[in-house]
Write an enzyme that holds these catalytic residues in place. Structure first.
Site, short mmCIF file in Angstrom:
data_model
loop_
_atom_site.label_atom_id
_atom_site.label_comp_id
_atom_site.label_asym_id
_atom_site.label_seq_id
_atom_site.Cartn_x
_atom_site.Cartn_y
_atom_site.Cartn_z
N TYR A 109 7.44 0.00 10.46
CA TYR A 109 6.12 -0.61 10.34
C TYR A 109 5.08 0.23 11.10
CZ TYR A 109 2.55 -4.26 10.40
OH TYR A 109 1.38 -4.96 10.24
N HIS A 151 3.32 -10.67 11.04
CA HIS A 151 4.44 -10.36 10.15
C HIS A 151 5.72 -10.33 10.96
CE1 HIS A 151 1.80 -9.03 6.87
NE2 HIS A 151 1.16 -8.26 7.71
N GLU A 190 -7.74 -8.85 6.64
CA GLU A 190 -7.04 -8.35 5.44
C GLU A 190 -6.44 -9.52 4.65
OE1 GLU A 190 -4.37 -4.99 5.98
OE2 GLU A 190 -4.49 -4.58 3.83
N HIS A 220 -7.64 -11.21 11.80
CA HIS A 220 -7.63 -10.01 10.94
C HIS A 220 -8.01 -10.43 9.53
CE1 HIS A 220 -6.59 -6.34 9.07
NE2 HIS A 220 -5.29 -6.46 8.98
N HIS A 226 -5.01 -3.54 12.50
CA HIS A 226 -4.92 -2.37 11.68
C HIS A 226 -6.21 -2.07 10.90
CE1 HIS A 226 -3.64 -2.41 7.18
NE2 HIS A 226 -3.66 -1.16 7.46
N ASP A 280 -1.49 -7.90 13.06
CA ASP A 280 -0.55 -6.90 12.54
C ASP A 280 0.25 -6.20 13.65
OD1 ASP A 280 -1.08 -7.24 9.86
OD2 ASP A 280 -2.47 -5.55 9.69
N ASP A 329 -3.76 -10.35 3.18
CA ASP A 329 -2.44 -10.97 3.41
C ASP A 329 -2.53 -12.06 4.48
OD1 ASP A 329 -2.97 -8.72 5.01
OD2 ASP A 329 -0.87 -8.26 5.35
N HIS A 373 0.82 -1.23 0.00
CA HIS A 373 0.00 0.00 0.00
C HIS A 373 0.84 1.26 0.00
CE1 HIS A 373 -3.02 -2.58 2.54
NE2 HIS A 373 -2.77 -3.10 1.35
FE1 FEO Z 1 -3.59 -5.39 7.94
FE2 FEO Z 1 -1.05 -7.64 7.60
O1 FEO Z 1 -2.69 -6.86 7.22
#
Ligand code: FEO
Length: 398
Positions: free
Chosen positions: A192, A225, A81, A79, A145, A164, A83, A25
């Site tokens: 990050y 992550h 999202e 989460h 997030h 996240d 990913d 992003h």
């Molecule tokens: Fe908000 Fe790692 O995705």
């Protein structure tokens, strides 16, 4: 051959390593990333989160190195999202778990993204589910997030699965913080935070307070992550408390774009003025710096000074890039001013001044503008404006 990595007695990392990704992003992920998923081998087998769609087979291979994926009884999506859920519809189809859990918002969003034909059971803040011999407690982590975000706490092994939050974009063959140099941990975790979580800092502070008040024993933080925090988990919590406050120090970031080096000459004189008063200066030309690096530098800065040449009655495109990105990430506790050179109309510095004001930056002066090349007198004025900003920073820091 892709193996799971043991995190604790009954928990395994079964994620994927994305060595090559360089953009998230607009955030430049120079060191790639990992998508972390975790397998809990209780009387019931639980999978916490999943991975980005192209990495499904890697995750399944790691799960297979420990158990048959068909033995997964429960999936928790911390989460929604993509990913962390890109392969989730396939995993659900292929493993047919007894139950899938997410926050109420997560359940809604997962259906909106994937049109799932399976029920997602919504859980509330502090709800607990059982894996037989283990208990999982959910904590709402709204906007860390996304609105759906939540943490899952495994009571019996004292692991906080934090999606996240506490993560970093760092691809490595190492899975644990103890194997990674401290300077890299600090740089990547801060980058990050500055590029992902900064606008939600008030919610970060609130959540950290809540986690503290619950008195959870935490022996490891397992984010979605980057490395798993088994050694420095208290350190990263303290770092998050500081970053959430965005406490400034005696540091200014000069960000500029220049067509014919005239705006750059102004920037250099401003930098000298700031330095002469003991302010650390980060000098960031948008032709050679990335927007992610500027956000990293702003995390502990007291001031930002932004300049652009005027191009077609507007700011330079590379300046529009950083202004848009910075505005969205809502950095706090900054002072500054705008500047720029121009050939005939001179709107750029005024545009930047207006945007900085809209961002809540305390403007110490009107824009500093010069027609064509700055004279020695103009450069002296730039130097003195830098000094004035430095004095204002010192006064605020006390
Ligand atoms: Fe908000 Fe790692 O995705």
């Amino acid at each position: 051959m892709q193996n799971a990595v043991r995190v604790s007695k009954n928990v395994y990392w079964v994620g994927a390593i994305d060595w090559n990704v360089r953009n998230f992003h607009g955030y430049q992920t120079r060191r790639g990333t990992t998508y972390n998923a975790y397998l809990i081998l209780g009387e019931k087998v639980g999978l916490i989160d999943a991975v980005k769609a192209p990495f499904k087979e890697e995750m399944l291979a790691r799960i297979r190195s420990v158990i048959d994926p068909q033995r997964i009884d429960i999936i928790v999506s911390n989460h929604a999202e993509m990913d962390h859920t890109g392969c989730l519809p396939d995993i659900i189809r292929e493993t047919n778990p007894q139950a899938i859990y997410a926050s109420a918002m997560g359940a809604k969003v997962l259906h909106e993204i994937y049109s799932l034909d399976r029920e997602i059971i919504p859980v509330k803040d502090e709800d607990t589910i059982s894996l037989g011999n283990f208990n999982l407690t959910f904590l709402e982590a709204r906007m860390l997030h996304w609105p759906d975000s939540m943490f899952t706490y495994l009571e019996e092994e004292n692991i906080l699965f934090s999606q996240d939050a506490f993560g970093m974009h760092y691809a490595s063959s190492e899975r644990f913080d103890s194997s990674i140099p401290q300077d890299i941990l600090e740089y990547e975790a801060a980058t990050y935070y500055a590029n992902i979580l900064l606008p939600y800092s008030p919610l970060v502070a609130k959540l950290l307070q809540k986690v503290g008040s619950l008195g959870l024993t935490i022996k490891a933080i397992a984010p979605d992550h980057g490395p798993i925090w088994r050694k420095n988990h208290q350190w990263i919590i303290e770092k998050y408390k500081n970053w959430a406050e965005q406490k400034p120090r005696a540091k200014a970031v000069i960000v500029y774009g220049s067509m014919w080096h005239n705006t750059e000459k102004m920037a250099r004189s401003i930098a000298e003025g700031l330095s002469s008063e003991g302010i650390e200066v980060k000098f960031m030309c948008m032709d050679c710096c990335h927007r992610s690096d500027i956000m990293y530098e702003l995390l502990d800065a007291a001031a930002v000074v932004i300049g652009s040449s005027t191009l077609n009655n507007n700011i330079l495109p590379q300046m529009a890039d950083i202004m848009t990105y910075m505005k969205g990430l809502k950095p706090k506790n900054l002072k500054g001013f705008a500047f720029g050179s121009y050939g005939w109309s001179g709107e750029a510095a005024d545009h930047i001044h207006g945007t900085m004001k809209d961002m809540g930056i305390e403007m110490i002066s009107e824009p500093l503008k010069v027609k064509n090349a700055p004279t020695d007198d103009v450069l002296k004025a730039c130097y003195e404006r830098g000094q004035a900003l430095a004095q204002s920073i010192h006064a605020a820091l006390g």
